[in-house]
Design a protein around this motif. Structure first.
Motif, PDB file in Angstrom:
ATOM      1  N   ASN A 568       0.821  -1.211   0.000  1.00 56.82           N
ATOM      2  CA  ASN A 568       0.000   0.000   0.000  1.00 56.82           C
ATOM      3  C   ASN A 568       0.855   1.261   0.000  1.00 56.82           C
ATOM      4  N   ILE A 569       2.039   1.203  -0.575  1.00 58.34           N
ATOM      5  CA  ILE A 569       2.992   2.296  -0.428  1.00 58.34           C
ATOM      6  C   ILE A 569       2.481   3.610  -1.012  1.00 58.34           C
ATOM      7  N   ALA A 570       1.912   3.589  -2.210  1.00 58.45           N
ATOM      8  CA  ALA A 570       1.521   4.842  -2.860  1.00 58.45           C
ATOM      9  C   ALA A 570       0.326   5.485  -2.162  1.00 58.45           C
ATOM     10  N   TYR A 571      -0.697   4.684  -1.866  1.00 67.08           N
ATOM     11  CA  TYR A 571      -1.901   5.219  -1.228  1.00 67.08           C
ATOM     12  C   TYR A 571      -1.586   5.767   0.159  1.00 67.08           C
ATOM     13  N   SER A 572      -0.877   4.984   0.960  1.00 68.33           N
ATOM     14  CA  SER A 572      -0.599   5.407   2.333  1.00 68.33           C
ATOM     15  C   SER A 572       0.296   6.639   2.362  1.00 68.33           C
ATOM     16  N   ALA A 573       1.245   6.710   1.438  1.00 68.12           N
ATOM     17  CA  ALA A 573       2.130   7.870   1.403  1.00 68.12           C
ATOM     18  C   ALA A 573       1.359   9.140   1.051  1.00 68.12           C
ATOM     19  N   THR A 574       0.425   9.036   0.101  1.00 68.18           N
ATOM     20  CA  THR A 574      -0.326  10.240  -0.270  1.00 68.18           C
ATOM     21  C   THR A 574      -1.290  10.645   0.839  1.00 68.18           C
ATOM     22  N   LYS A 575      -1.807   9.666   1.597  1.00 72.39           N
ATOM     23  CA  LYS A 575      -2.667  10.003   2.730  1.00 72.39           C
ATOM     24  C   LYS A 575      -1.863  10.686   3.842  1.00 72.39           C
ATOM     25  N   ALA A 576      -0.613  10.254   4.019  1.00 70.83           N
ATOM     26  CA  ALA A 576       0.252  10.925   4.987  1.00 70.83           C
ATOM     27  C   ALA A 576       0.533  12.362   4.548  1.00 70.83           C
ATOM     28  N   ASP A 577       0.678  12.551   3.236  1.00 72.74           N
ATOM     29  CA  ASP A 577       0.854  13.901   2.687  1.00 72.74           C
ATOM     30  C   ASP A 577      -0.364  14.760   3.028  1.00 72.74           C
ATOM     31  N   GLN A 578      -1.559  14.232   2.783  1.00 77.77           N
ATOM     32  CA  GLN A 578      -2.772  14.976   3.111  1.00 77.77           C
ATOM     33  C   GLN A 578      -2.829  15.323   4.598  1.00 77.77           C
ATOM     34  N   ALA A 579      -2.465  14.360   5.430  1.00 74.74           N
ATOM     35  CA  ALA A 579      -2.520  14.592   6.874  1.00 74.74           C
ATOM     36  C   ALA A 579      -1.607  15.739   7.284  1.00 74.74           C
ATOM     37  N   HIS A 580      -0.450  15.838   6.657  1.00 77.46           N
ATOM     38  CA  HIS A 580       0.450  16.927   7.031  1.00 77.46           C
ATOM     39  C   HIS A 580      -0.011  18.250   6.427  1.00 77.46           C
ATOM     40  N   GLN A 581      -0.687  18.198   5.278  1.00 76.60           N
ATOM     41  CA  GLN A 581      -1.281  19.431   4.742  1.00 76.60           C
ATOM     42  C   GLN A 581      -2.238  20.045   5.761  1.00 76.60           C
ATOM     43  N   VAL A 582      -2.980  19.206   6.465  1.00 74.03           N
ATOM     44  CA  VAL A 582      -3.895  19.708   7.494  1.00 74.03           C
ATOM     45  C   VAL A 582      -3.135  20.558   8.501  1.00 74.03           C
ATOM     46  N   ARG A 583      -2.025  20.047   8.989  1.00 73.02           N
ATOM     47  CA  ARG A 583      -1.255  20.771  10.003  1.00 73.02           C
ATOM     48  C   ARG A 583      -0.645  22.047   9.431  1.00 73.02           C
ATOM     49  N   LEU A 584      -0.103  21.933   8.212  1.00 70.54           N
ATOM     50  CA  LEU A 584       0.540  23.094   7.598  1.00 70.54           C
ATOM     51  C   LEU A 584      -0.466  24.215   7.325  1.00 70.54           C
ATOM     52  N   LEU A 585      -1.631  23.852   6.778  1.00 71.04           N
ATOM     53  CA  LEU A 585      -2.622  24.875   6.445  1.00 71.04           C
ATOM     54  C   LEU A 585      -3.297  25.434   7.694  1.00 71.04           C
ATOM     55  N   ALA A 586      -3.469  24.602   8.709  1.00 65.22           N
ATOM     56  CA  ALA A 586      -4.020  25.113   9.969  1.00 65.22           C
ATOM     57  C   ALA A 586      -3.113  26.201  10.525  1.00 65.22           C
ATOM     58  N   ALA A 587      -1.807  25.989  10.419  1.00 66.14           N
ATOM     59  CA  ALA A 587      -0.855  26.975  10.925  1.00 66.14           C
ATOM     60  C   ALA A 587      -0.872  28.253  10.092  1.00 66.14           C
ATOM     61  N   GLU A 588      -1.072  28.118   8.785  1.00 63.19           N
ATOM     62  CA  GLU A 588      -0.992  29.282   7.905  1.00 63.19           C
ATOM     63  C   GLU A 588      -2.295  30.075   7.828  1.00 63.19           C
ATOM     64  N   LEU A 589      -3.428  29.390   7.876  1.00 62.49           N
ATOM     65  CA  LEU A 589      -4.708  30.056   7.609  1.00 62.49           C
ATOM     66  C   LEU A 589      -5.461  30.473   8.864  1.00 62.49           C
ATOM     67  N   GLY A 590      -4.936  30.104  10.020  1.00 62.84           N
ATOM     68  CA  GLY A 590      -5.640  30.438  11.254  1.00 62.84           C
ATOM     69  C   GLY A 590      -5.871  31.922  11.440  1.00 62.84           C
ATOM     70  N   GLU A 591      -4.921  32.748  11.021  1.00 65.02           N
ATOM     71  CA  GLU A 591      -5.073  34.194  11.211  1.00 65.02           C
ATOM     72  C   GLU A 591      -6.233  34.761  10.404  1.00 65.02           C
ATOM     73  N   HIS A 592      -6.712  33.998   9.424  1.00 64.71           N
ATOM     74  CA  HIS A 592      -7.855  34.431   8.615  1.00 64.71           C
ATOM     75  C   HIS A 592      -9.165  33.789   9.097  1.00 64.71           C
ATOM     76  N   GLY A 593      -9.110  33.131  10.235  1.00 60.78           N
ATOM     77  CA  GLY A 593     -10.308  32.493  10.764  1.00 60.78           C
ATOM     78  C   GLY A 593     -10.682  31.213  10.045  1.00 60.78           C
TER      79      GLY A 593
END
Length: 681
Positions: A568-593
């Motif tokens: 499951n290397i490709a699927y799991s890796a892309t899901k891990a990518d999505q999971a980290h996007q959550v953290r990255l965007l939460a940090a960047e977009l919080g100031e805009h509510g």
């Protein structure tokens, strides 16, 4: 209607449907109709005369028997003996409750007296554009005589109520040849001794007024074309509308969130291209049904159609500030100590020359209807200016209607809004499985939903299931295409004014051992889920920041984002990518509510498009079981021993966005029935 429906009531409903189905005759939810007839009193066994009249709210075109108020006619007429005069006429509405016959039925409306007191078996009160054009002309009484002769009388402006009913009854009695009246600043009322005669008289008045305005009216009633305000070409016009819509929606939502509607109908564009539109727009609408939905006047952008977007945006902000100040001054100049509190100072209608009209309301239907009513107002202004000059009722009278205690009582009777009311969601991969379940849950909780899917037929089918264009619209989008994603958001903002909630759900899965996984397998899954989510979130952030209303972005990731399994290397890796996007965007977009959160489902087999497309067979082979037992297999390996369904993921989306977790961002919620190896650490 049932077999027990009174024959005269059946005729009334059929008449209402015919009249109400034609927009030339009356506006949505406007006007009312009635019949007087005898029926058996279940208490005395004798005959009693009753009035059946459309109740408060509802629409003539879809009127049902349950939408009628039924009153004892002798008791309503007896109210004349206790009428305390115009200063206290509002008290008469509650008095109608003591005239009701039997249980059930609709609440009597303010227009009940008009129907009860006029001596005719059938009465129709309507708001046709042609009739209101005469009613709102500076010399309306003179024009009424020219148009209809002695067959139609004139009744000067009076706020709807008991006194207006008395006035119309007196005019009818004094003019026995009349088949109806024009009500100054308001509409028309027609009558007849049979349902057919009443309908004929009402339609004759409407069509005669239409012909009069057409034949007697001057060309170019809105003045000559104003250079620079002409309609832009369609593609440019709609592109500009999409660019401005989020900003305008944000401005219109300053006091409370609103859903938007856009139209570039030809009558709107023509009105805005003419030299007289600023003067006429500033006069506001006139018919009570109009300005109750459009406010007393619109906000009008006073720049050329092709002015730079940044200049248009800056000017809209300035005009919005001025509008709010003017509306507050309007309220304060007319309010009395007993007036209801100001409901909000934002415009309901925003007009942009060369582009079109934006209208706003508490939901899509309300926003759409507000726009339709302003289109009615444009038609009224055109007719009045063609034969005279447009002369709406005084501002003080508009205030008495807008902040009428009876209107306030209607608002108090309305049900509480649902948790996601006024919110606009875009869900990718919503044509099936988890995305479809999420779309259904969001609409059930009050949201408008853009059903985005690569399969156009599936997206359209789901949008129809959800209730059609006032609830949901379908867009075809391949999330690997920046152009298609931009097109999906353009469709979203033109449909609903903006976007508040994004669910990144689109995905596929290819299960293979490492040595069998091709670069294409890797790229395809990353393009759809990791890159696709990034592109959708980026476009969403542009819209949300322009609105300045905050927002939610939810990623449907996976247990596999944190759990390591075989083949499951490709699927799991892309899901891990999505999971980290959550953290990255939460940090960047919080100031805009803007809050960004994720959901980690596992084993959602039933109803899943991914599992049905081959992933189920691949995973079943990996675990050495029959594919049909895969859901049961996943359930048995969980701590709760429960199968996870699409609806459970939808529940988590609502939990994150429904209003209880307003201070939560960067969170991942497992929806896996308990997989210890996937616990977040």
């Amino acid at each position: 209607m049932t077999s027990a429906t009174h024959a005269e009531v059946a005729a009334l409903l059929e008449r209402a449907h015919r009249i109400g189905s034609d927009a030339r005759n009356t506006n949505y939810a406007g006007g009312n109709a009635s019949v007087k007839a005898t029926a058996t009193d279940p208490v005395t066994g004798g005959e009693t005369e009753l009035l059946w009249v459309k109740g408060s709210g509802g629409d003539l075109g879809t009127l049902t028997e349950a939408g009628l108020a039924v009153l004892r006619l002798d008791r309503v007429r007896a109210l004349k003996n206790v009428y305390p005069g115009m200063e206290r006429e509002d008290e008469m509405v509650s008095a109608f409750d003591y005239c009701l016959h039997g249980r059930g039925g609709a609440a009597p409306s303010i227009d009940t007296a008009m129907h009860a007191l006029v001596e005719a078996a059938h009465v129709d009160h309507l708001h046709p554009d042609s009739g209101i054009a005469l009613a709102c002309s500076a010399d309306g009484e003179k024009l009424t005589a020219e148009c209809f002769g002695a067959k139609v009388a004139w009744v000067g402006w009076r706020r709807p109520g008991f006194q207006l009913g008395l006035d119309i009854a007196a005019v009818k009695e004094a003019n026995p040849q009349a088949v109806g009246v024009i009500l100054g600043g308001h509409g028309i009322t027609a009558w007849g001794e049979t349902s057919e005669e009443c309908e004929h008289n009402a339609l004759w008045m409407i069509r005669t007024a239409e012909t009069f305005l057409q034949e007697q009216g001057r060309t170019e009633p809105f003045g000559p074309v104003w250079r620079g305000r002409e309609p832009l070409a369609e593609e440019q016009r709609r592109g500009r509308a999409a660019a401005l819509a989020p900003l305008i929606r944000g401005l219109a939502s300053t006091d409370r969130p609103q859903v938007g509607h856009f139209t570039d109908a030809e009558p709107v564009l023509d009105f805005l291209s003419r030299t007289e539109h600023p003067r006429l727009a500033s006069l506001g609408t006139s018919c009570p049904d109009h300005f109750l939905r459009t406010k007393v006047s619109p906000l009008v952008l006073d720049l050329p159609a092709d002015s730079p977007l940044d200049e248009a945006a800056a000017r809209l902000k300035e005009l919005h500030t001025e509008y709010r100040e003017a509306y507050r001054a309007y309220y304060e100049s007319h309010a009395t100590p007993g007036s209801p509190a100001m409901r909000g100072a934002d415009p309901a209608i925003v007009l942009v020359p060369g582009v079109g009209m934006f209208s706003f309301g508490k939901d899509k239907q309300t926003a759409r209807v507000a726009g339709e009513f302003y289109l009615n107002a444009i038609n009224v202004m055109r007719g009045a200016e063609a034969v005279s000059s447009y002369a709406p009722i005084e501002e003080s009278e508009k205030f008495r209607i807008e902040y009428w205690e009876l209107e306030e009582a209607k608002l108090r009777r309305m049900p509480e809004p649902k948790p996601l009311a006024t919110r606009v969601a875009l869900v990718t991969g919503a044509g099936s499985g988890i995305g479809k379940a999420i779309a259904h849950r969001l609409v059930a909780e009050g949201a408008c939903v853009v059903v985005a899917d690569v399969n156009a037929e599936s997206a359209s089918s789901v949008a129809q299931e959800l209730g059609g264009p006032d609830k949901a619209v379908a867009v075809t989008v391949d999330v690997t295409s920046e152009e298609q994603i931009a097109g999906a958001f353009k469709a979203a903002v033109l449909a609903f004014g903006g976007v508040d909630l994004i669910v990144n759900n689109a995905g596929i899965s290819i299960s293979k051992p490492l040595l069998e996984t091709t670069a294409r397998d890797w790229d395809l899954q990353h393009d759809i889920m990791a890159r696709g989510s990034f592109l959708v979130s980026r476009e969403a952030a542009r819209v949300m920041r322009a609105q300045n209303l905050g927002g939610d972005i939810v990623y449907i990731a996976s247990k596999n984002a944190v759990f390591a399994g075989p083949n499951n290397i490709a699927y799991s890796a892309t899901k891990a990518d999505q999971a980290h996007q959550v953290r990255l965007l939460a940090a960047e977009l919080g100031e805009h509510g803007i809050r960004v959160n994720g959901i980690n489902p596992d084993g959602v087999v039933r109803g899943s498009g991914i599992f049905a497309a081959g992933w189920g067979a691949q995973r079943a082979a990996t675990y050495g079981i029959e594919e049909k037992k895969l859901g049961e297999f996943y359930a048995q390996r969980t701590l709760l021993k429960r199968e996870v369904l699409p609806e459970h993921v939808a529940n988590a989306v609502f939990a994150l966005t429904g209003g209880d977790l307003t201070h939560t961002t960067g969170l991942h919620i497992p929806v896996d029935a308990g997989v210890a190896a996937a616990f977040l650490r």
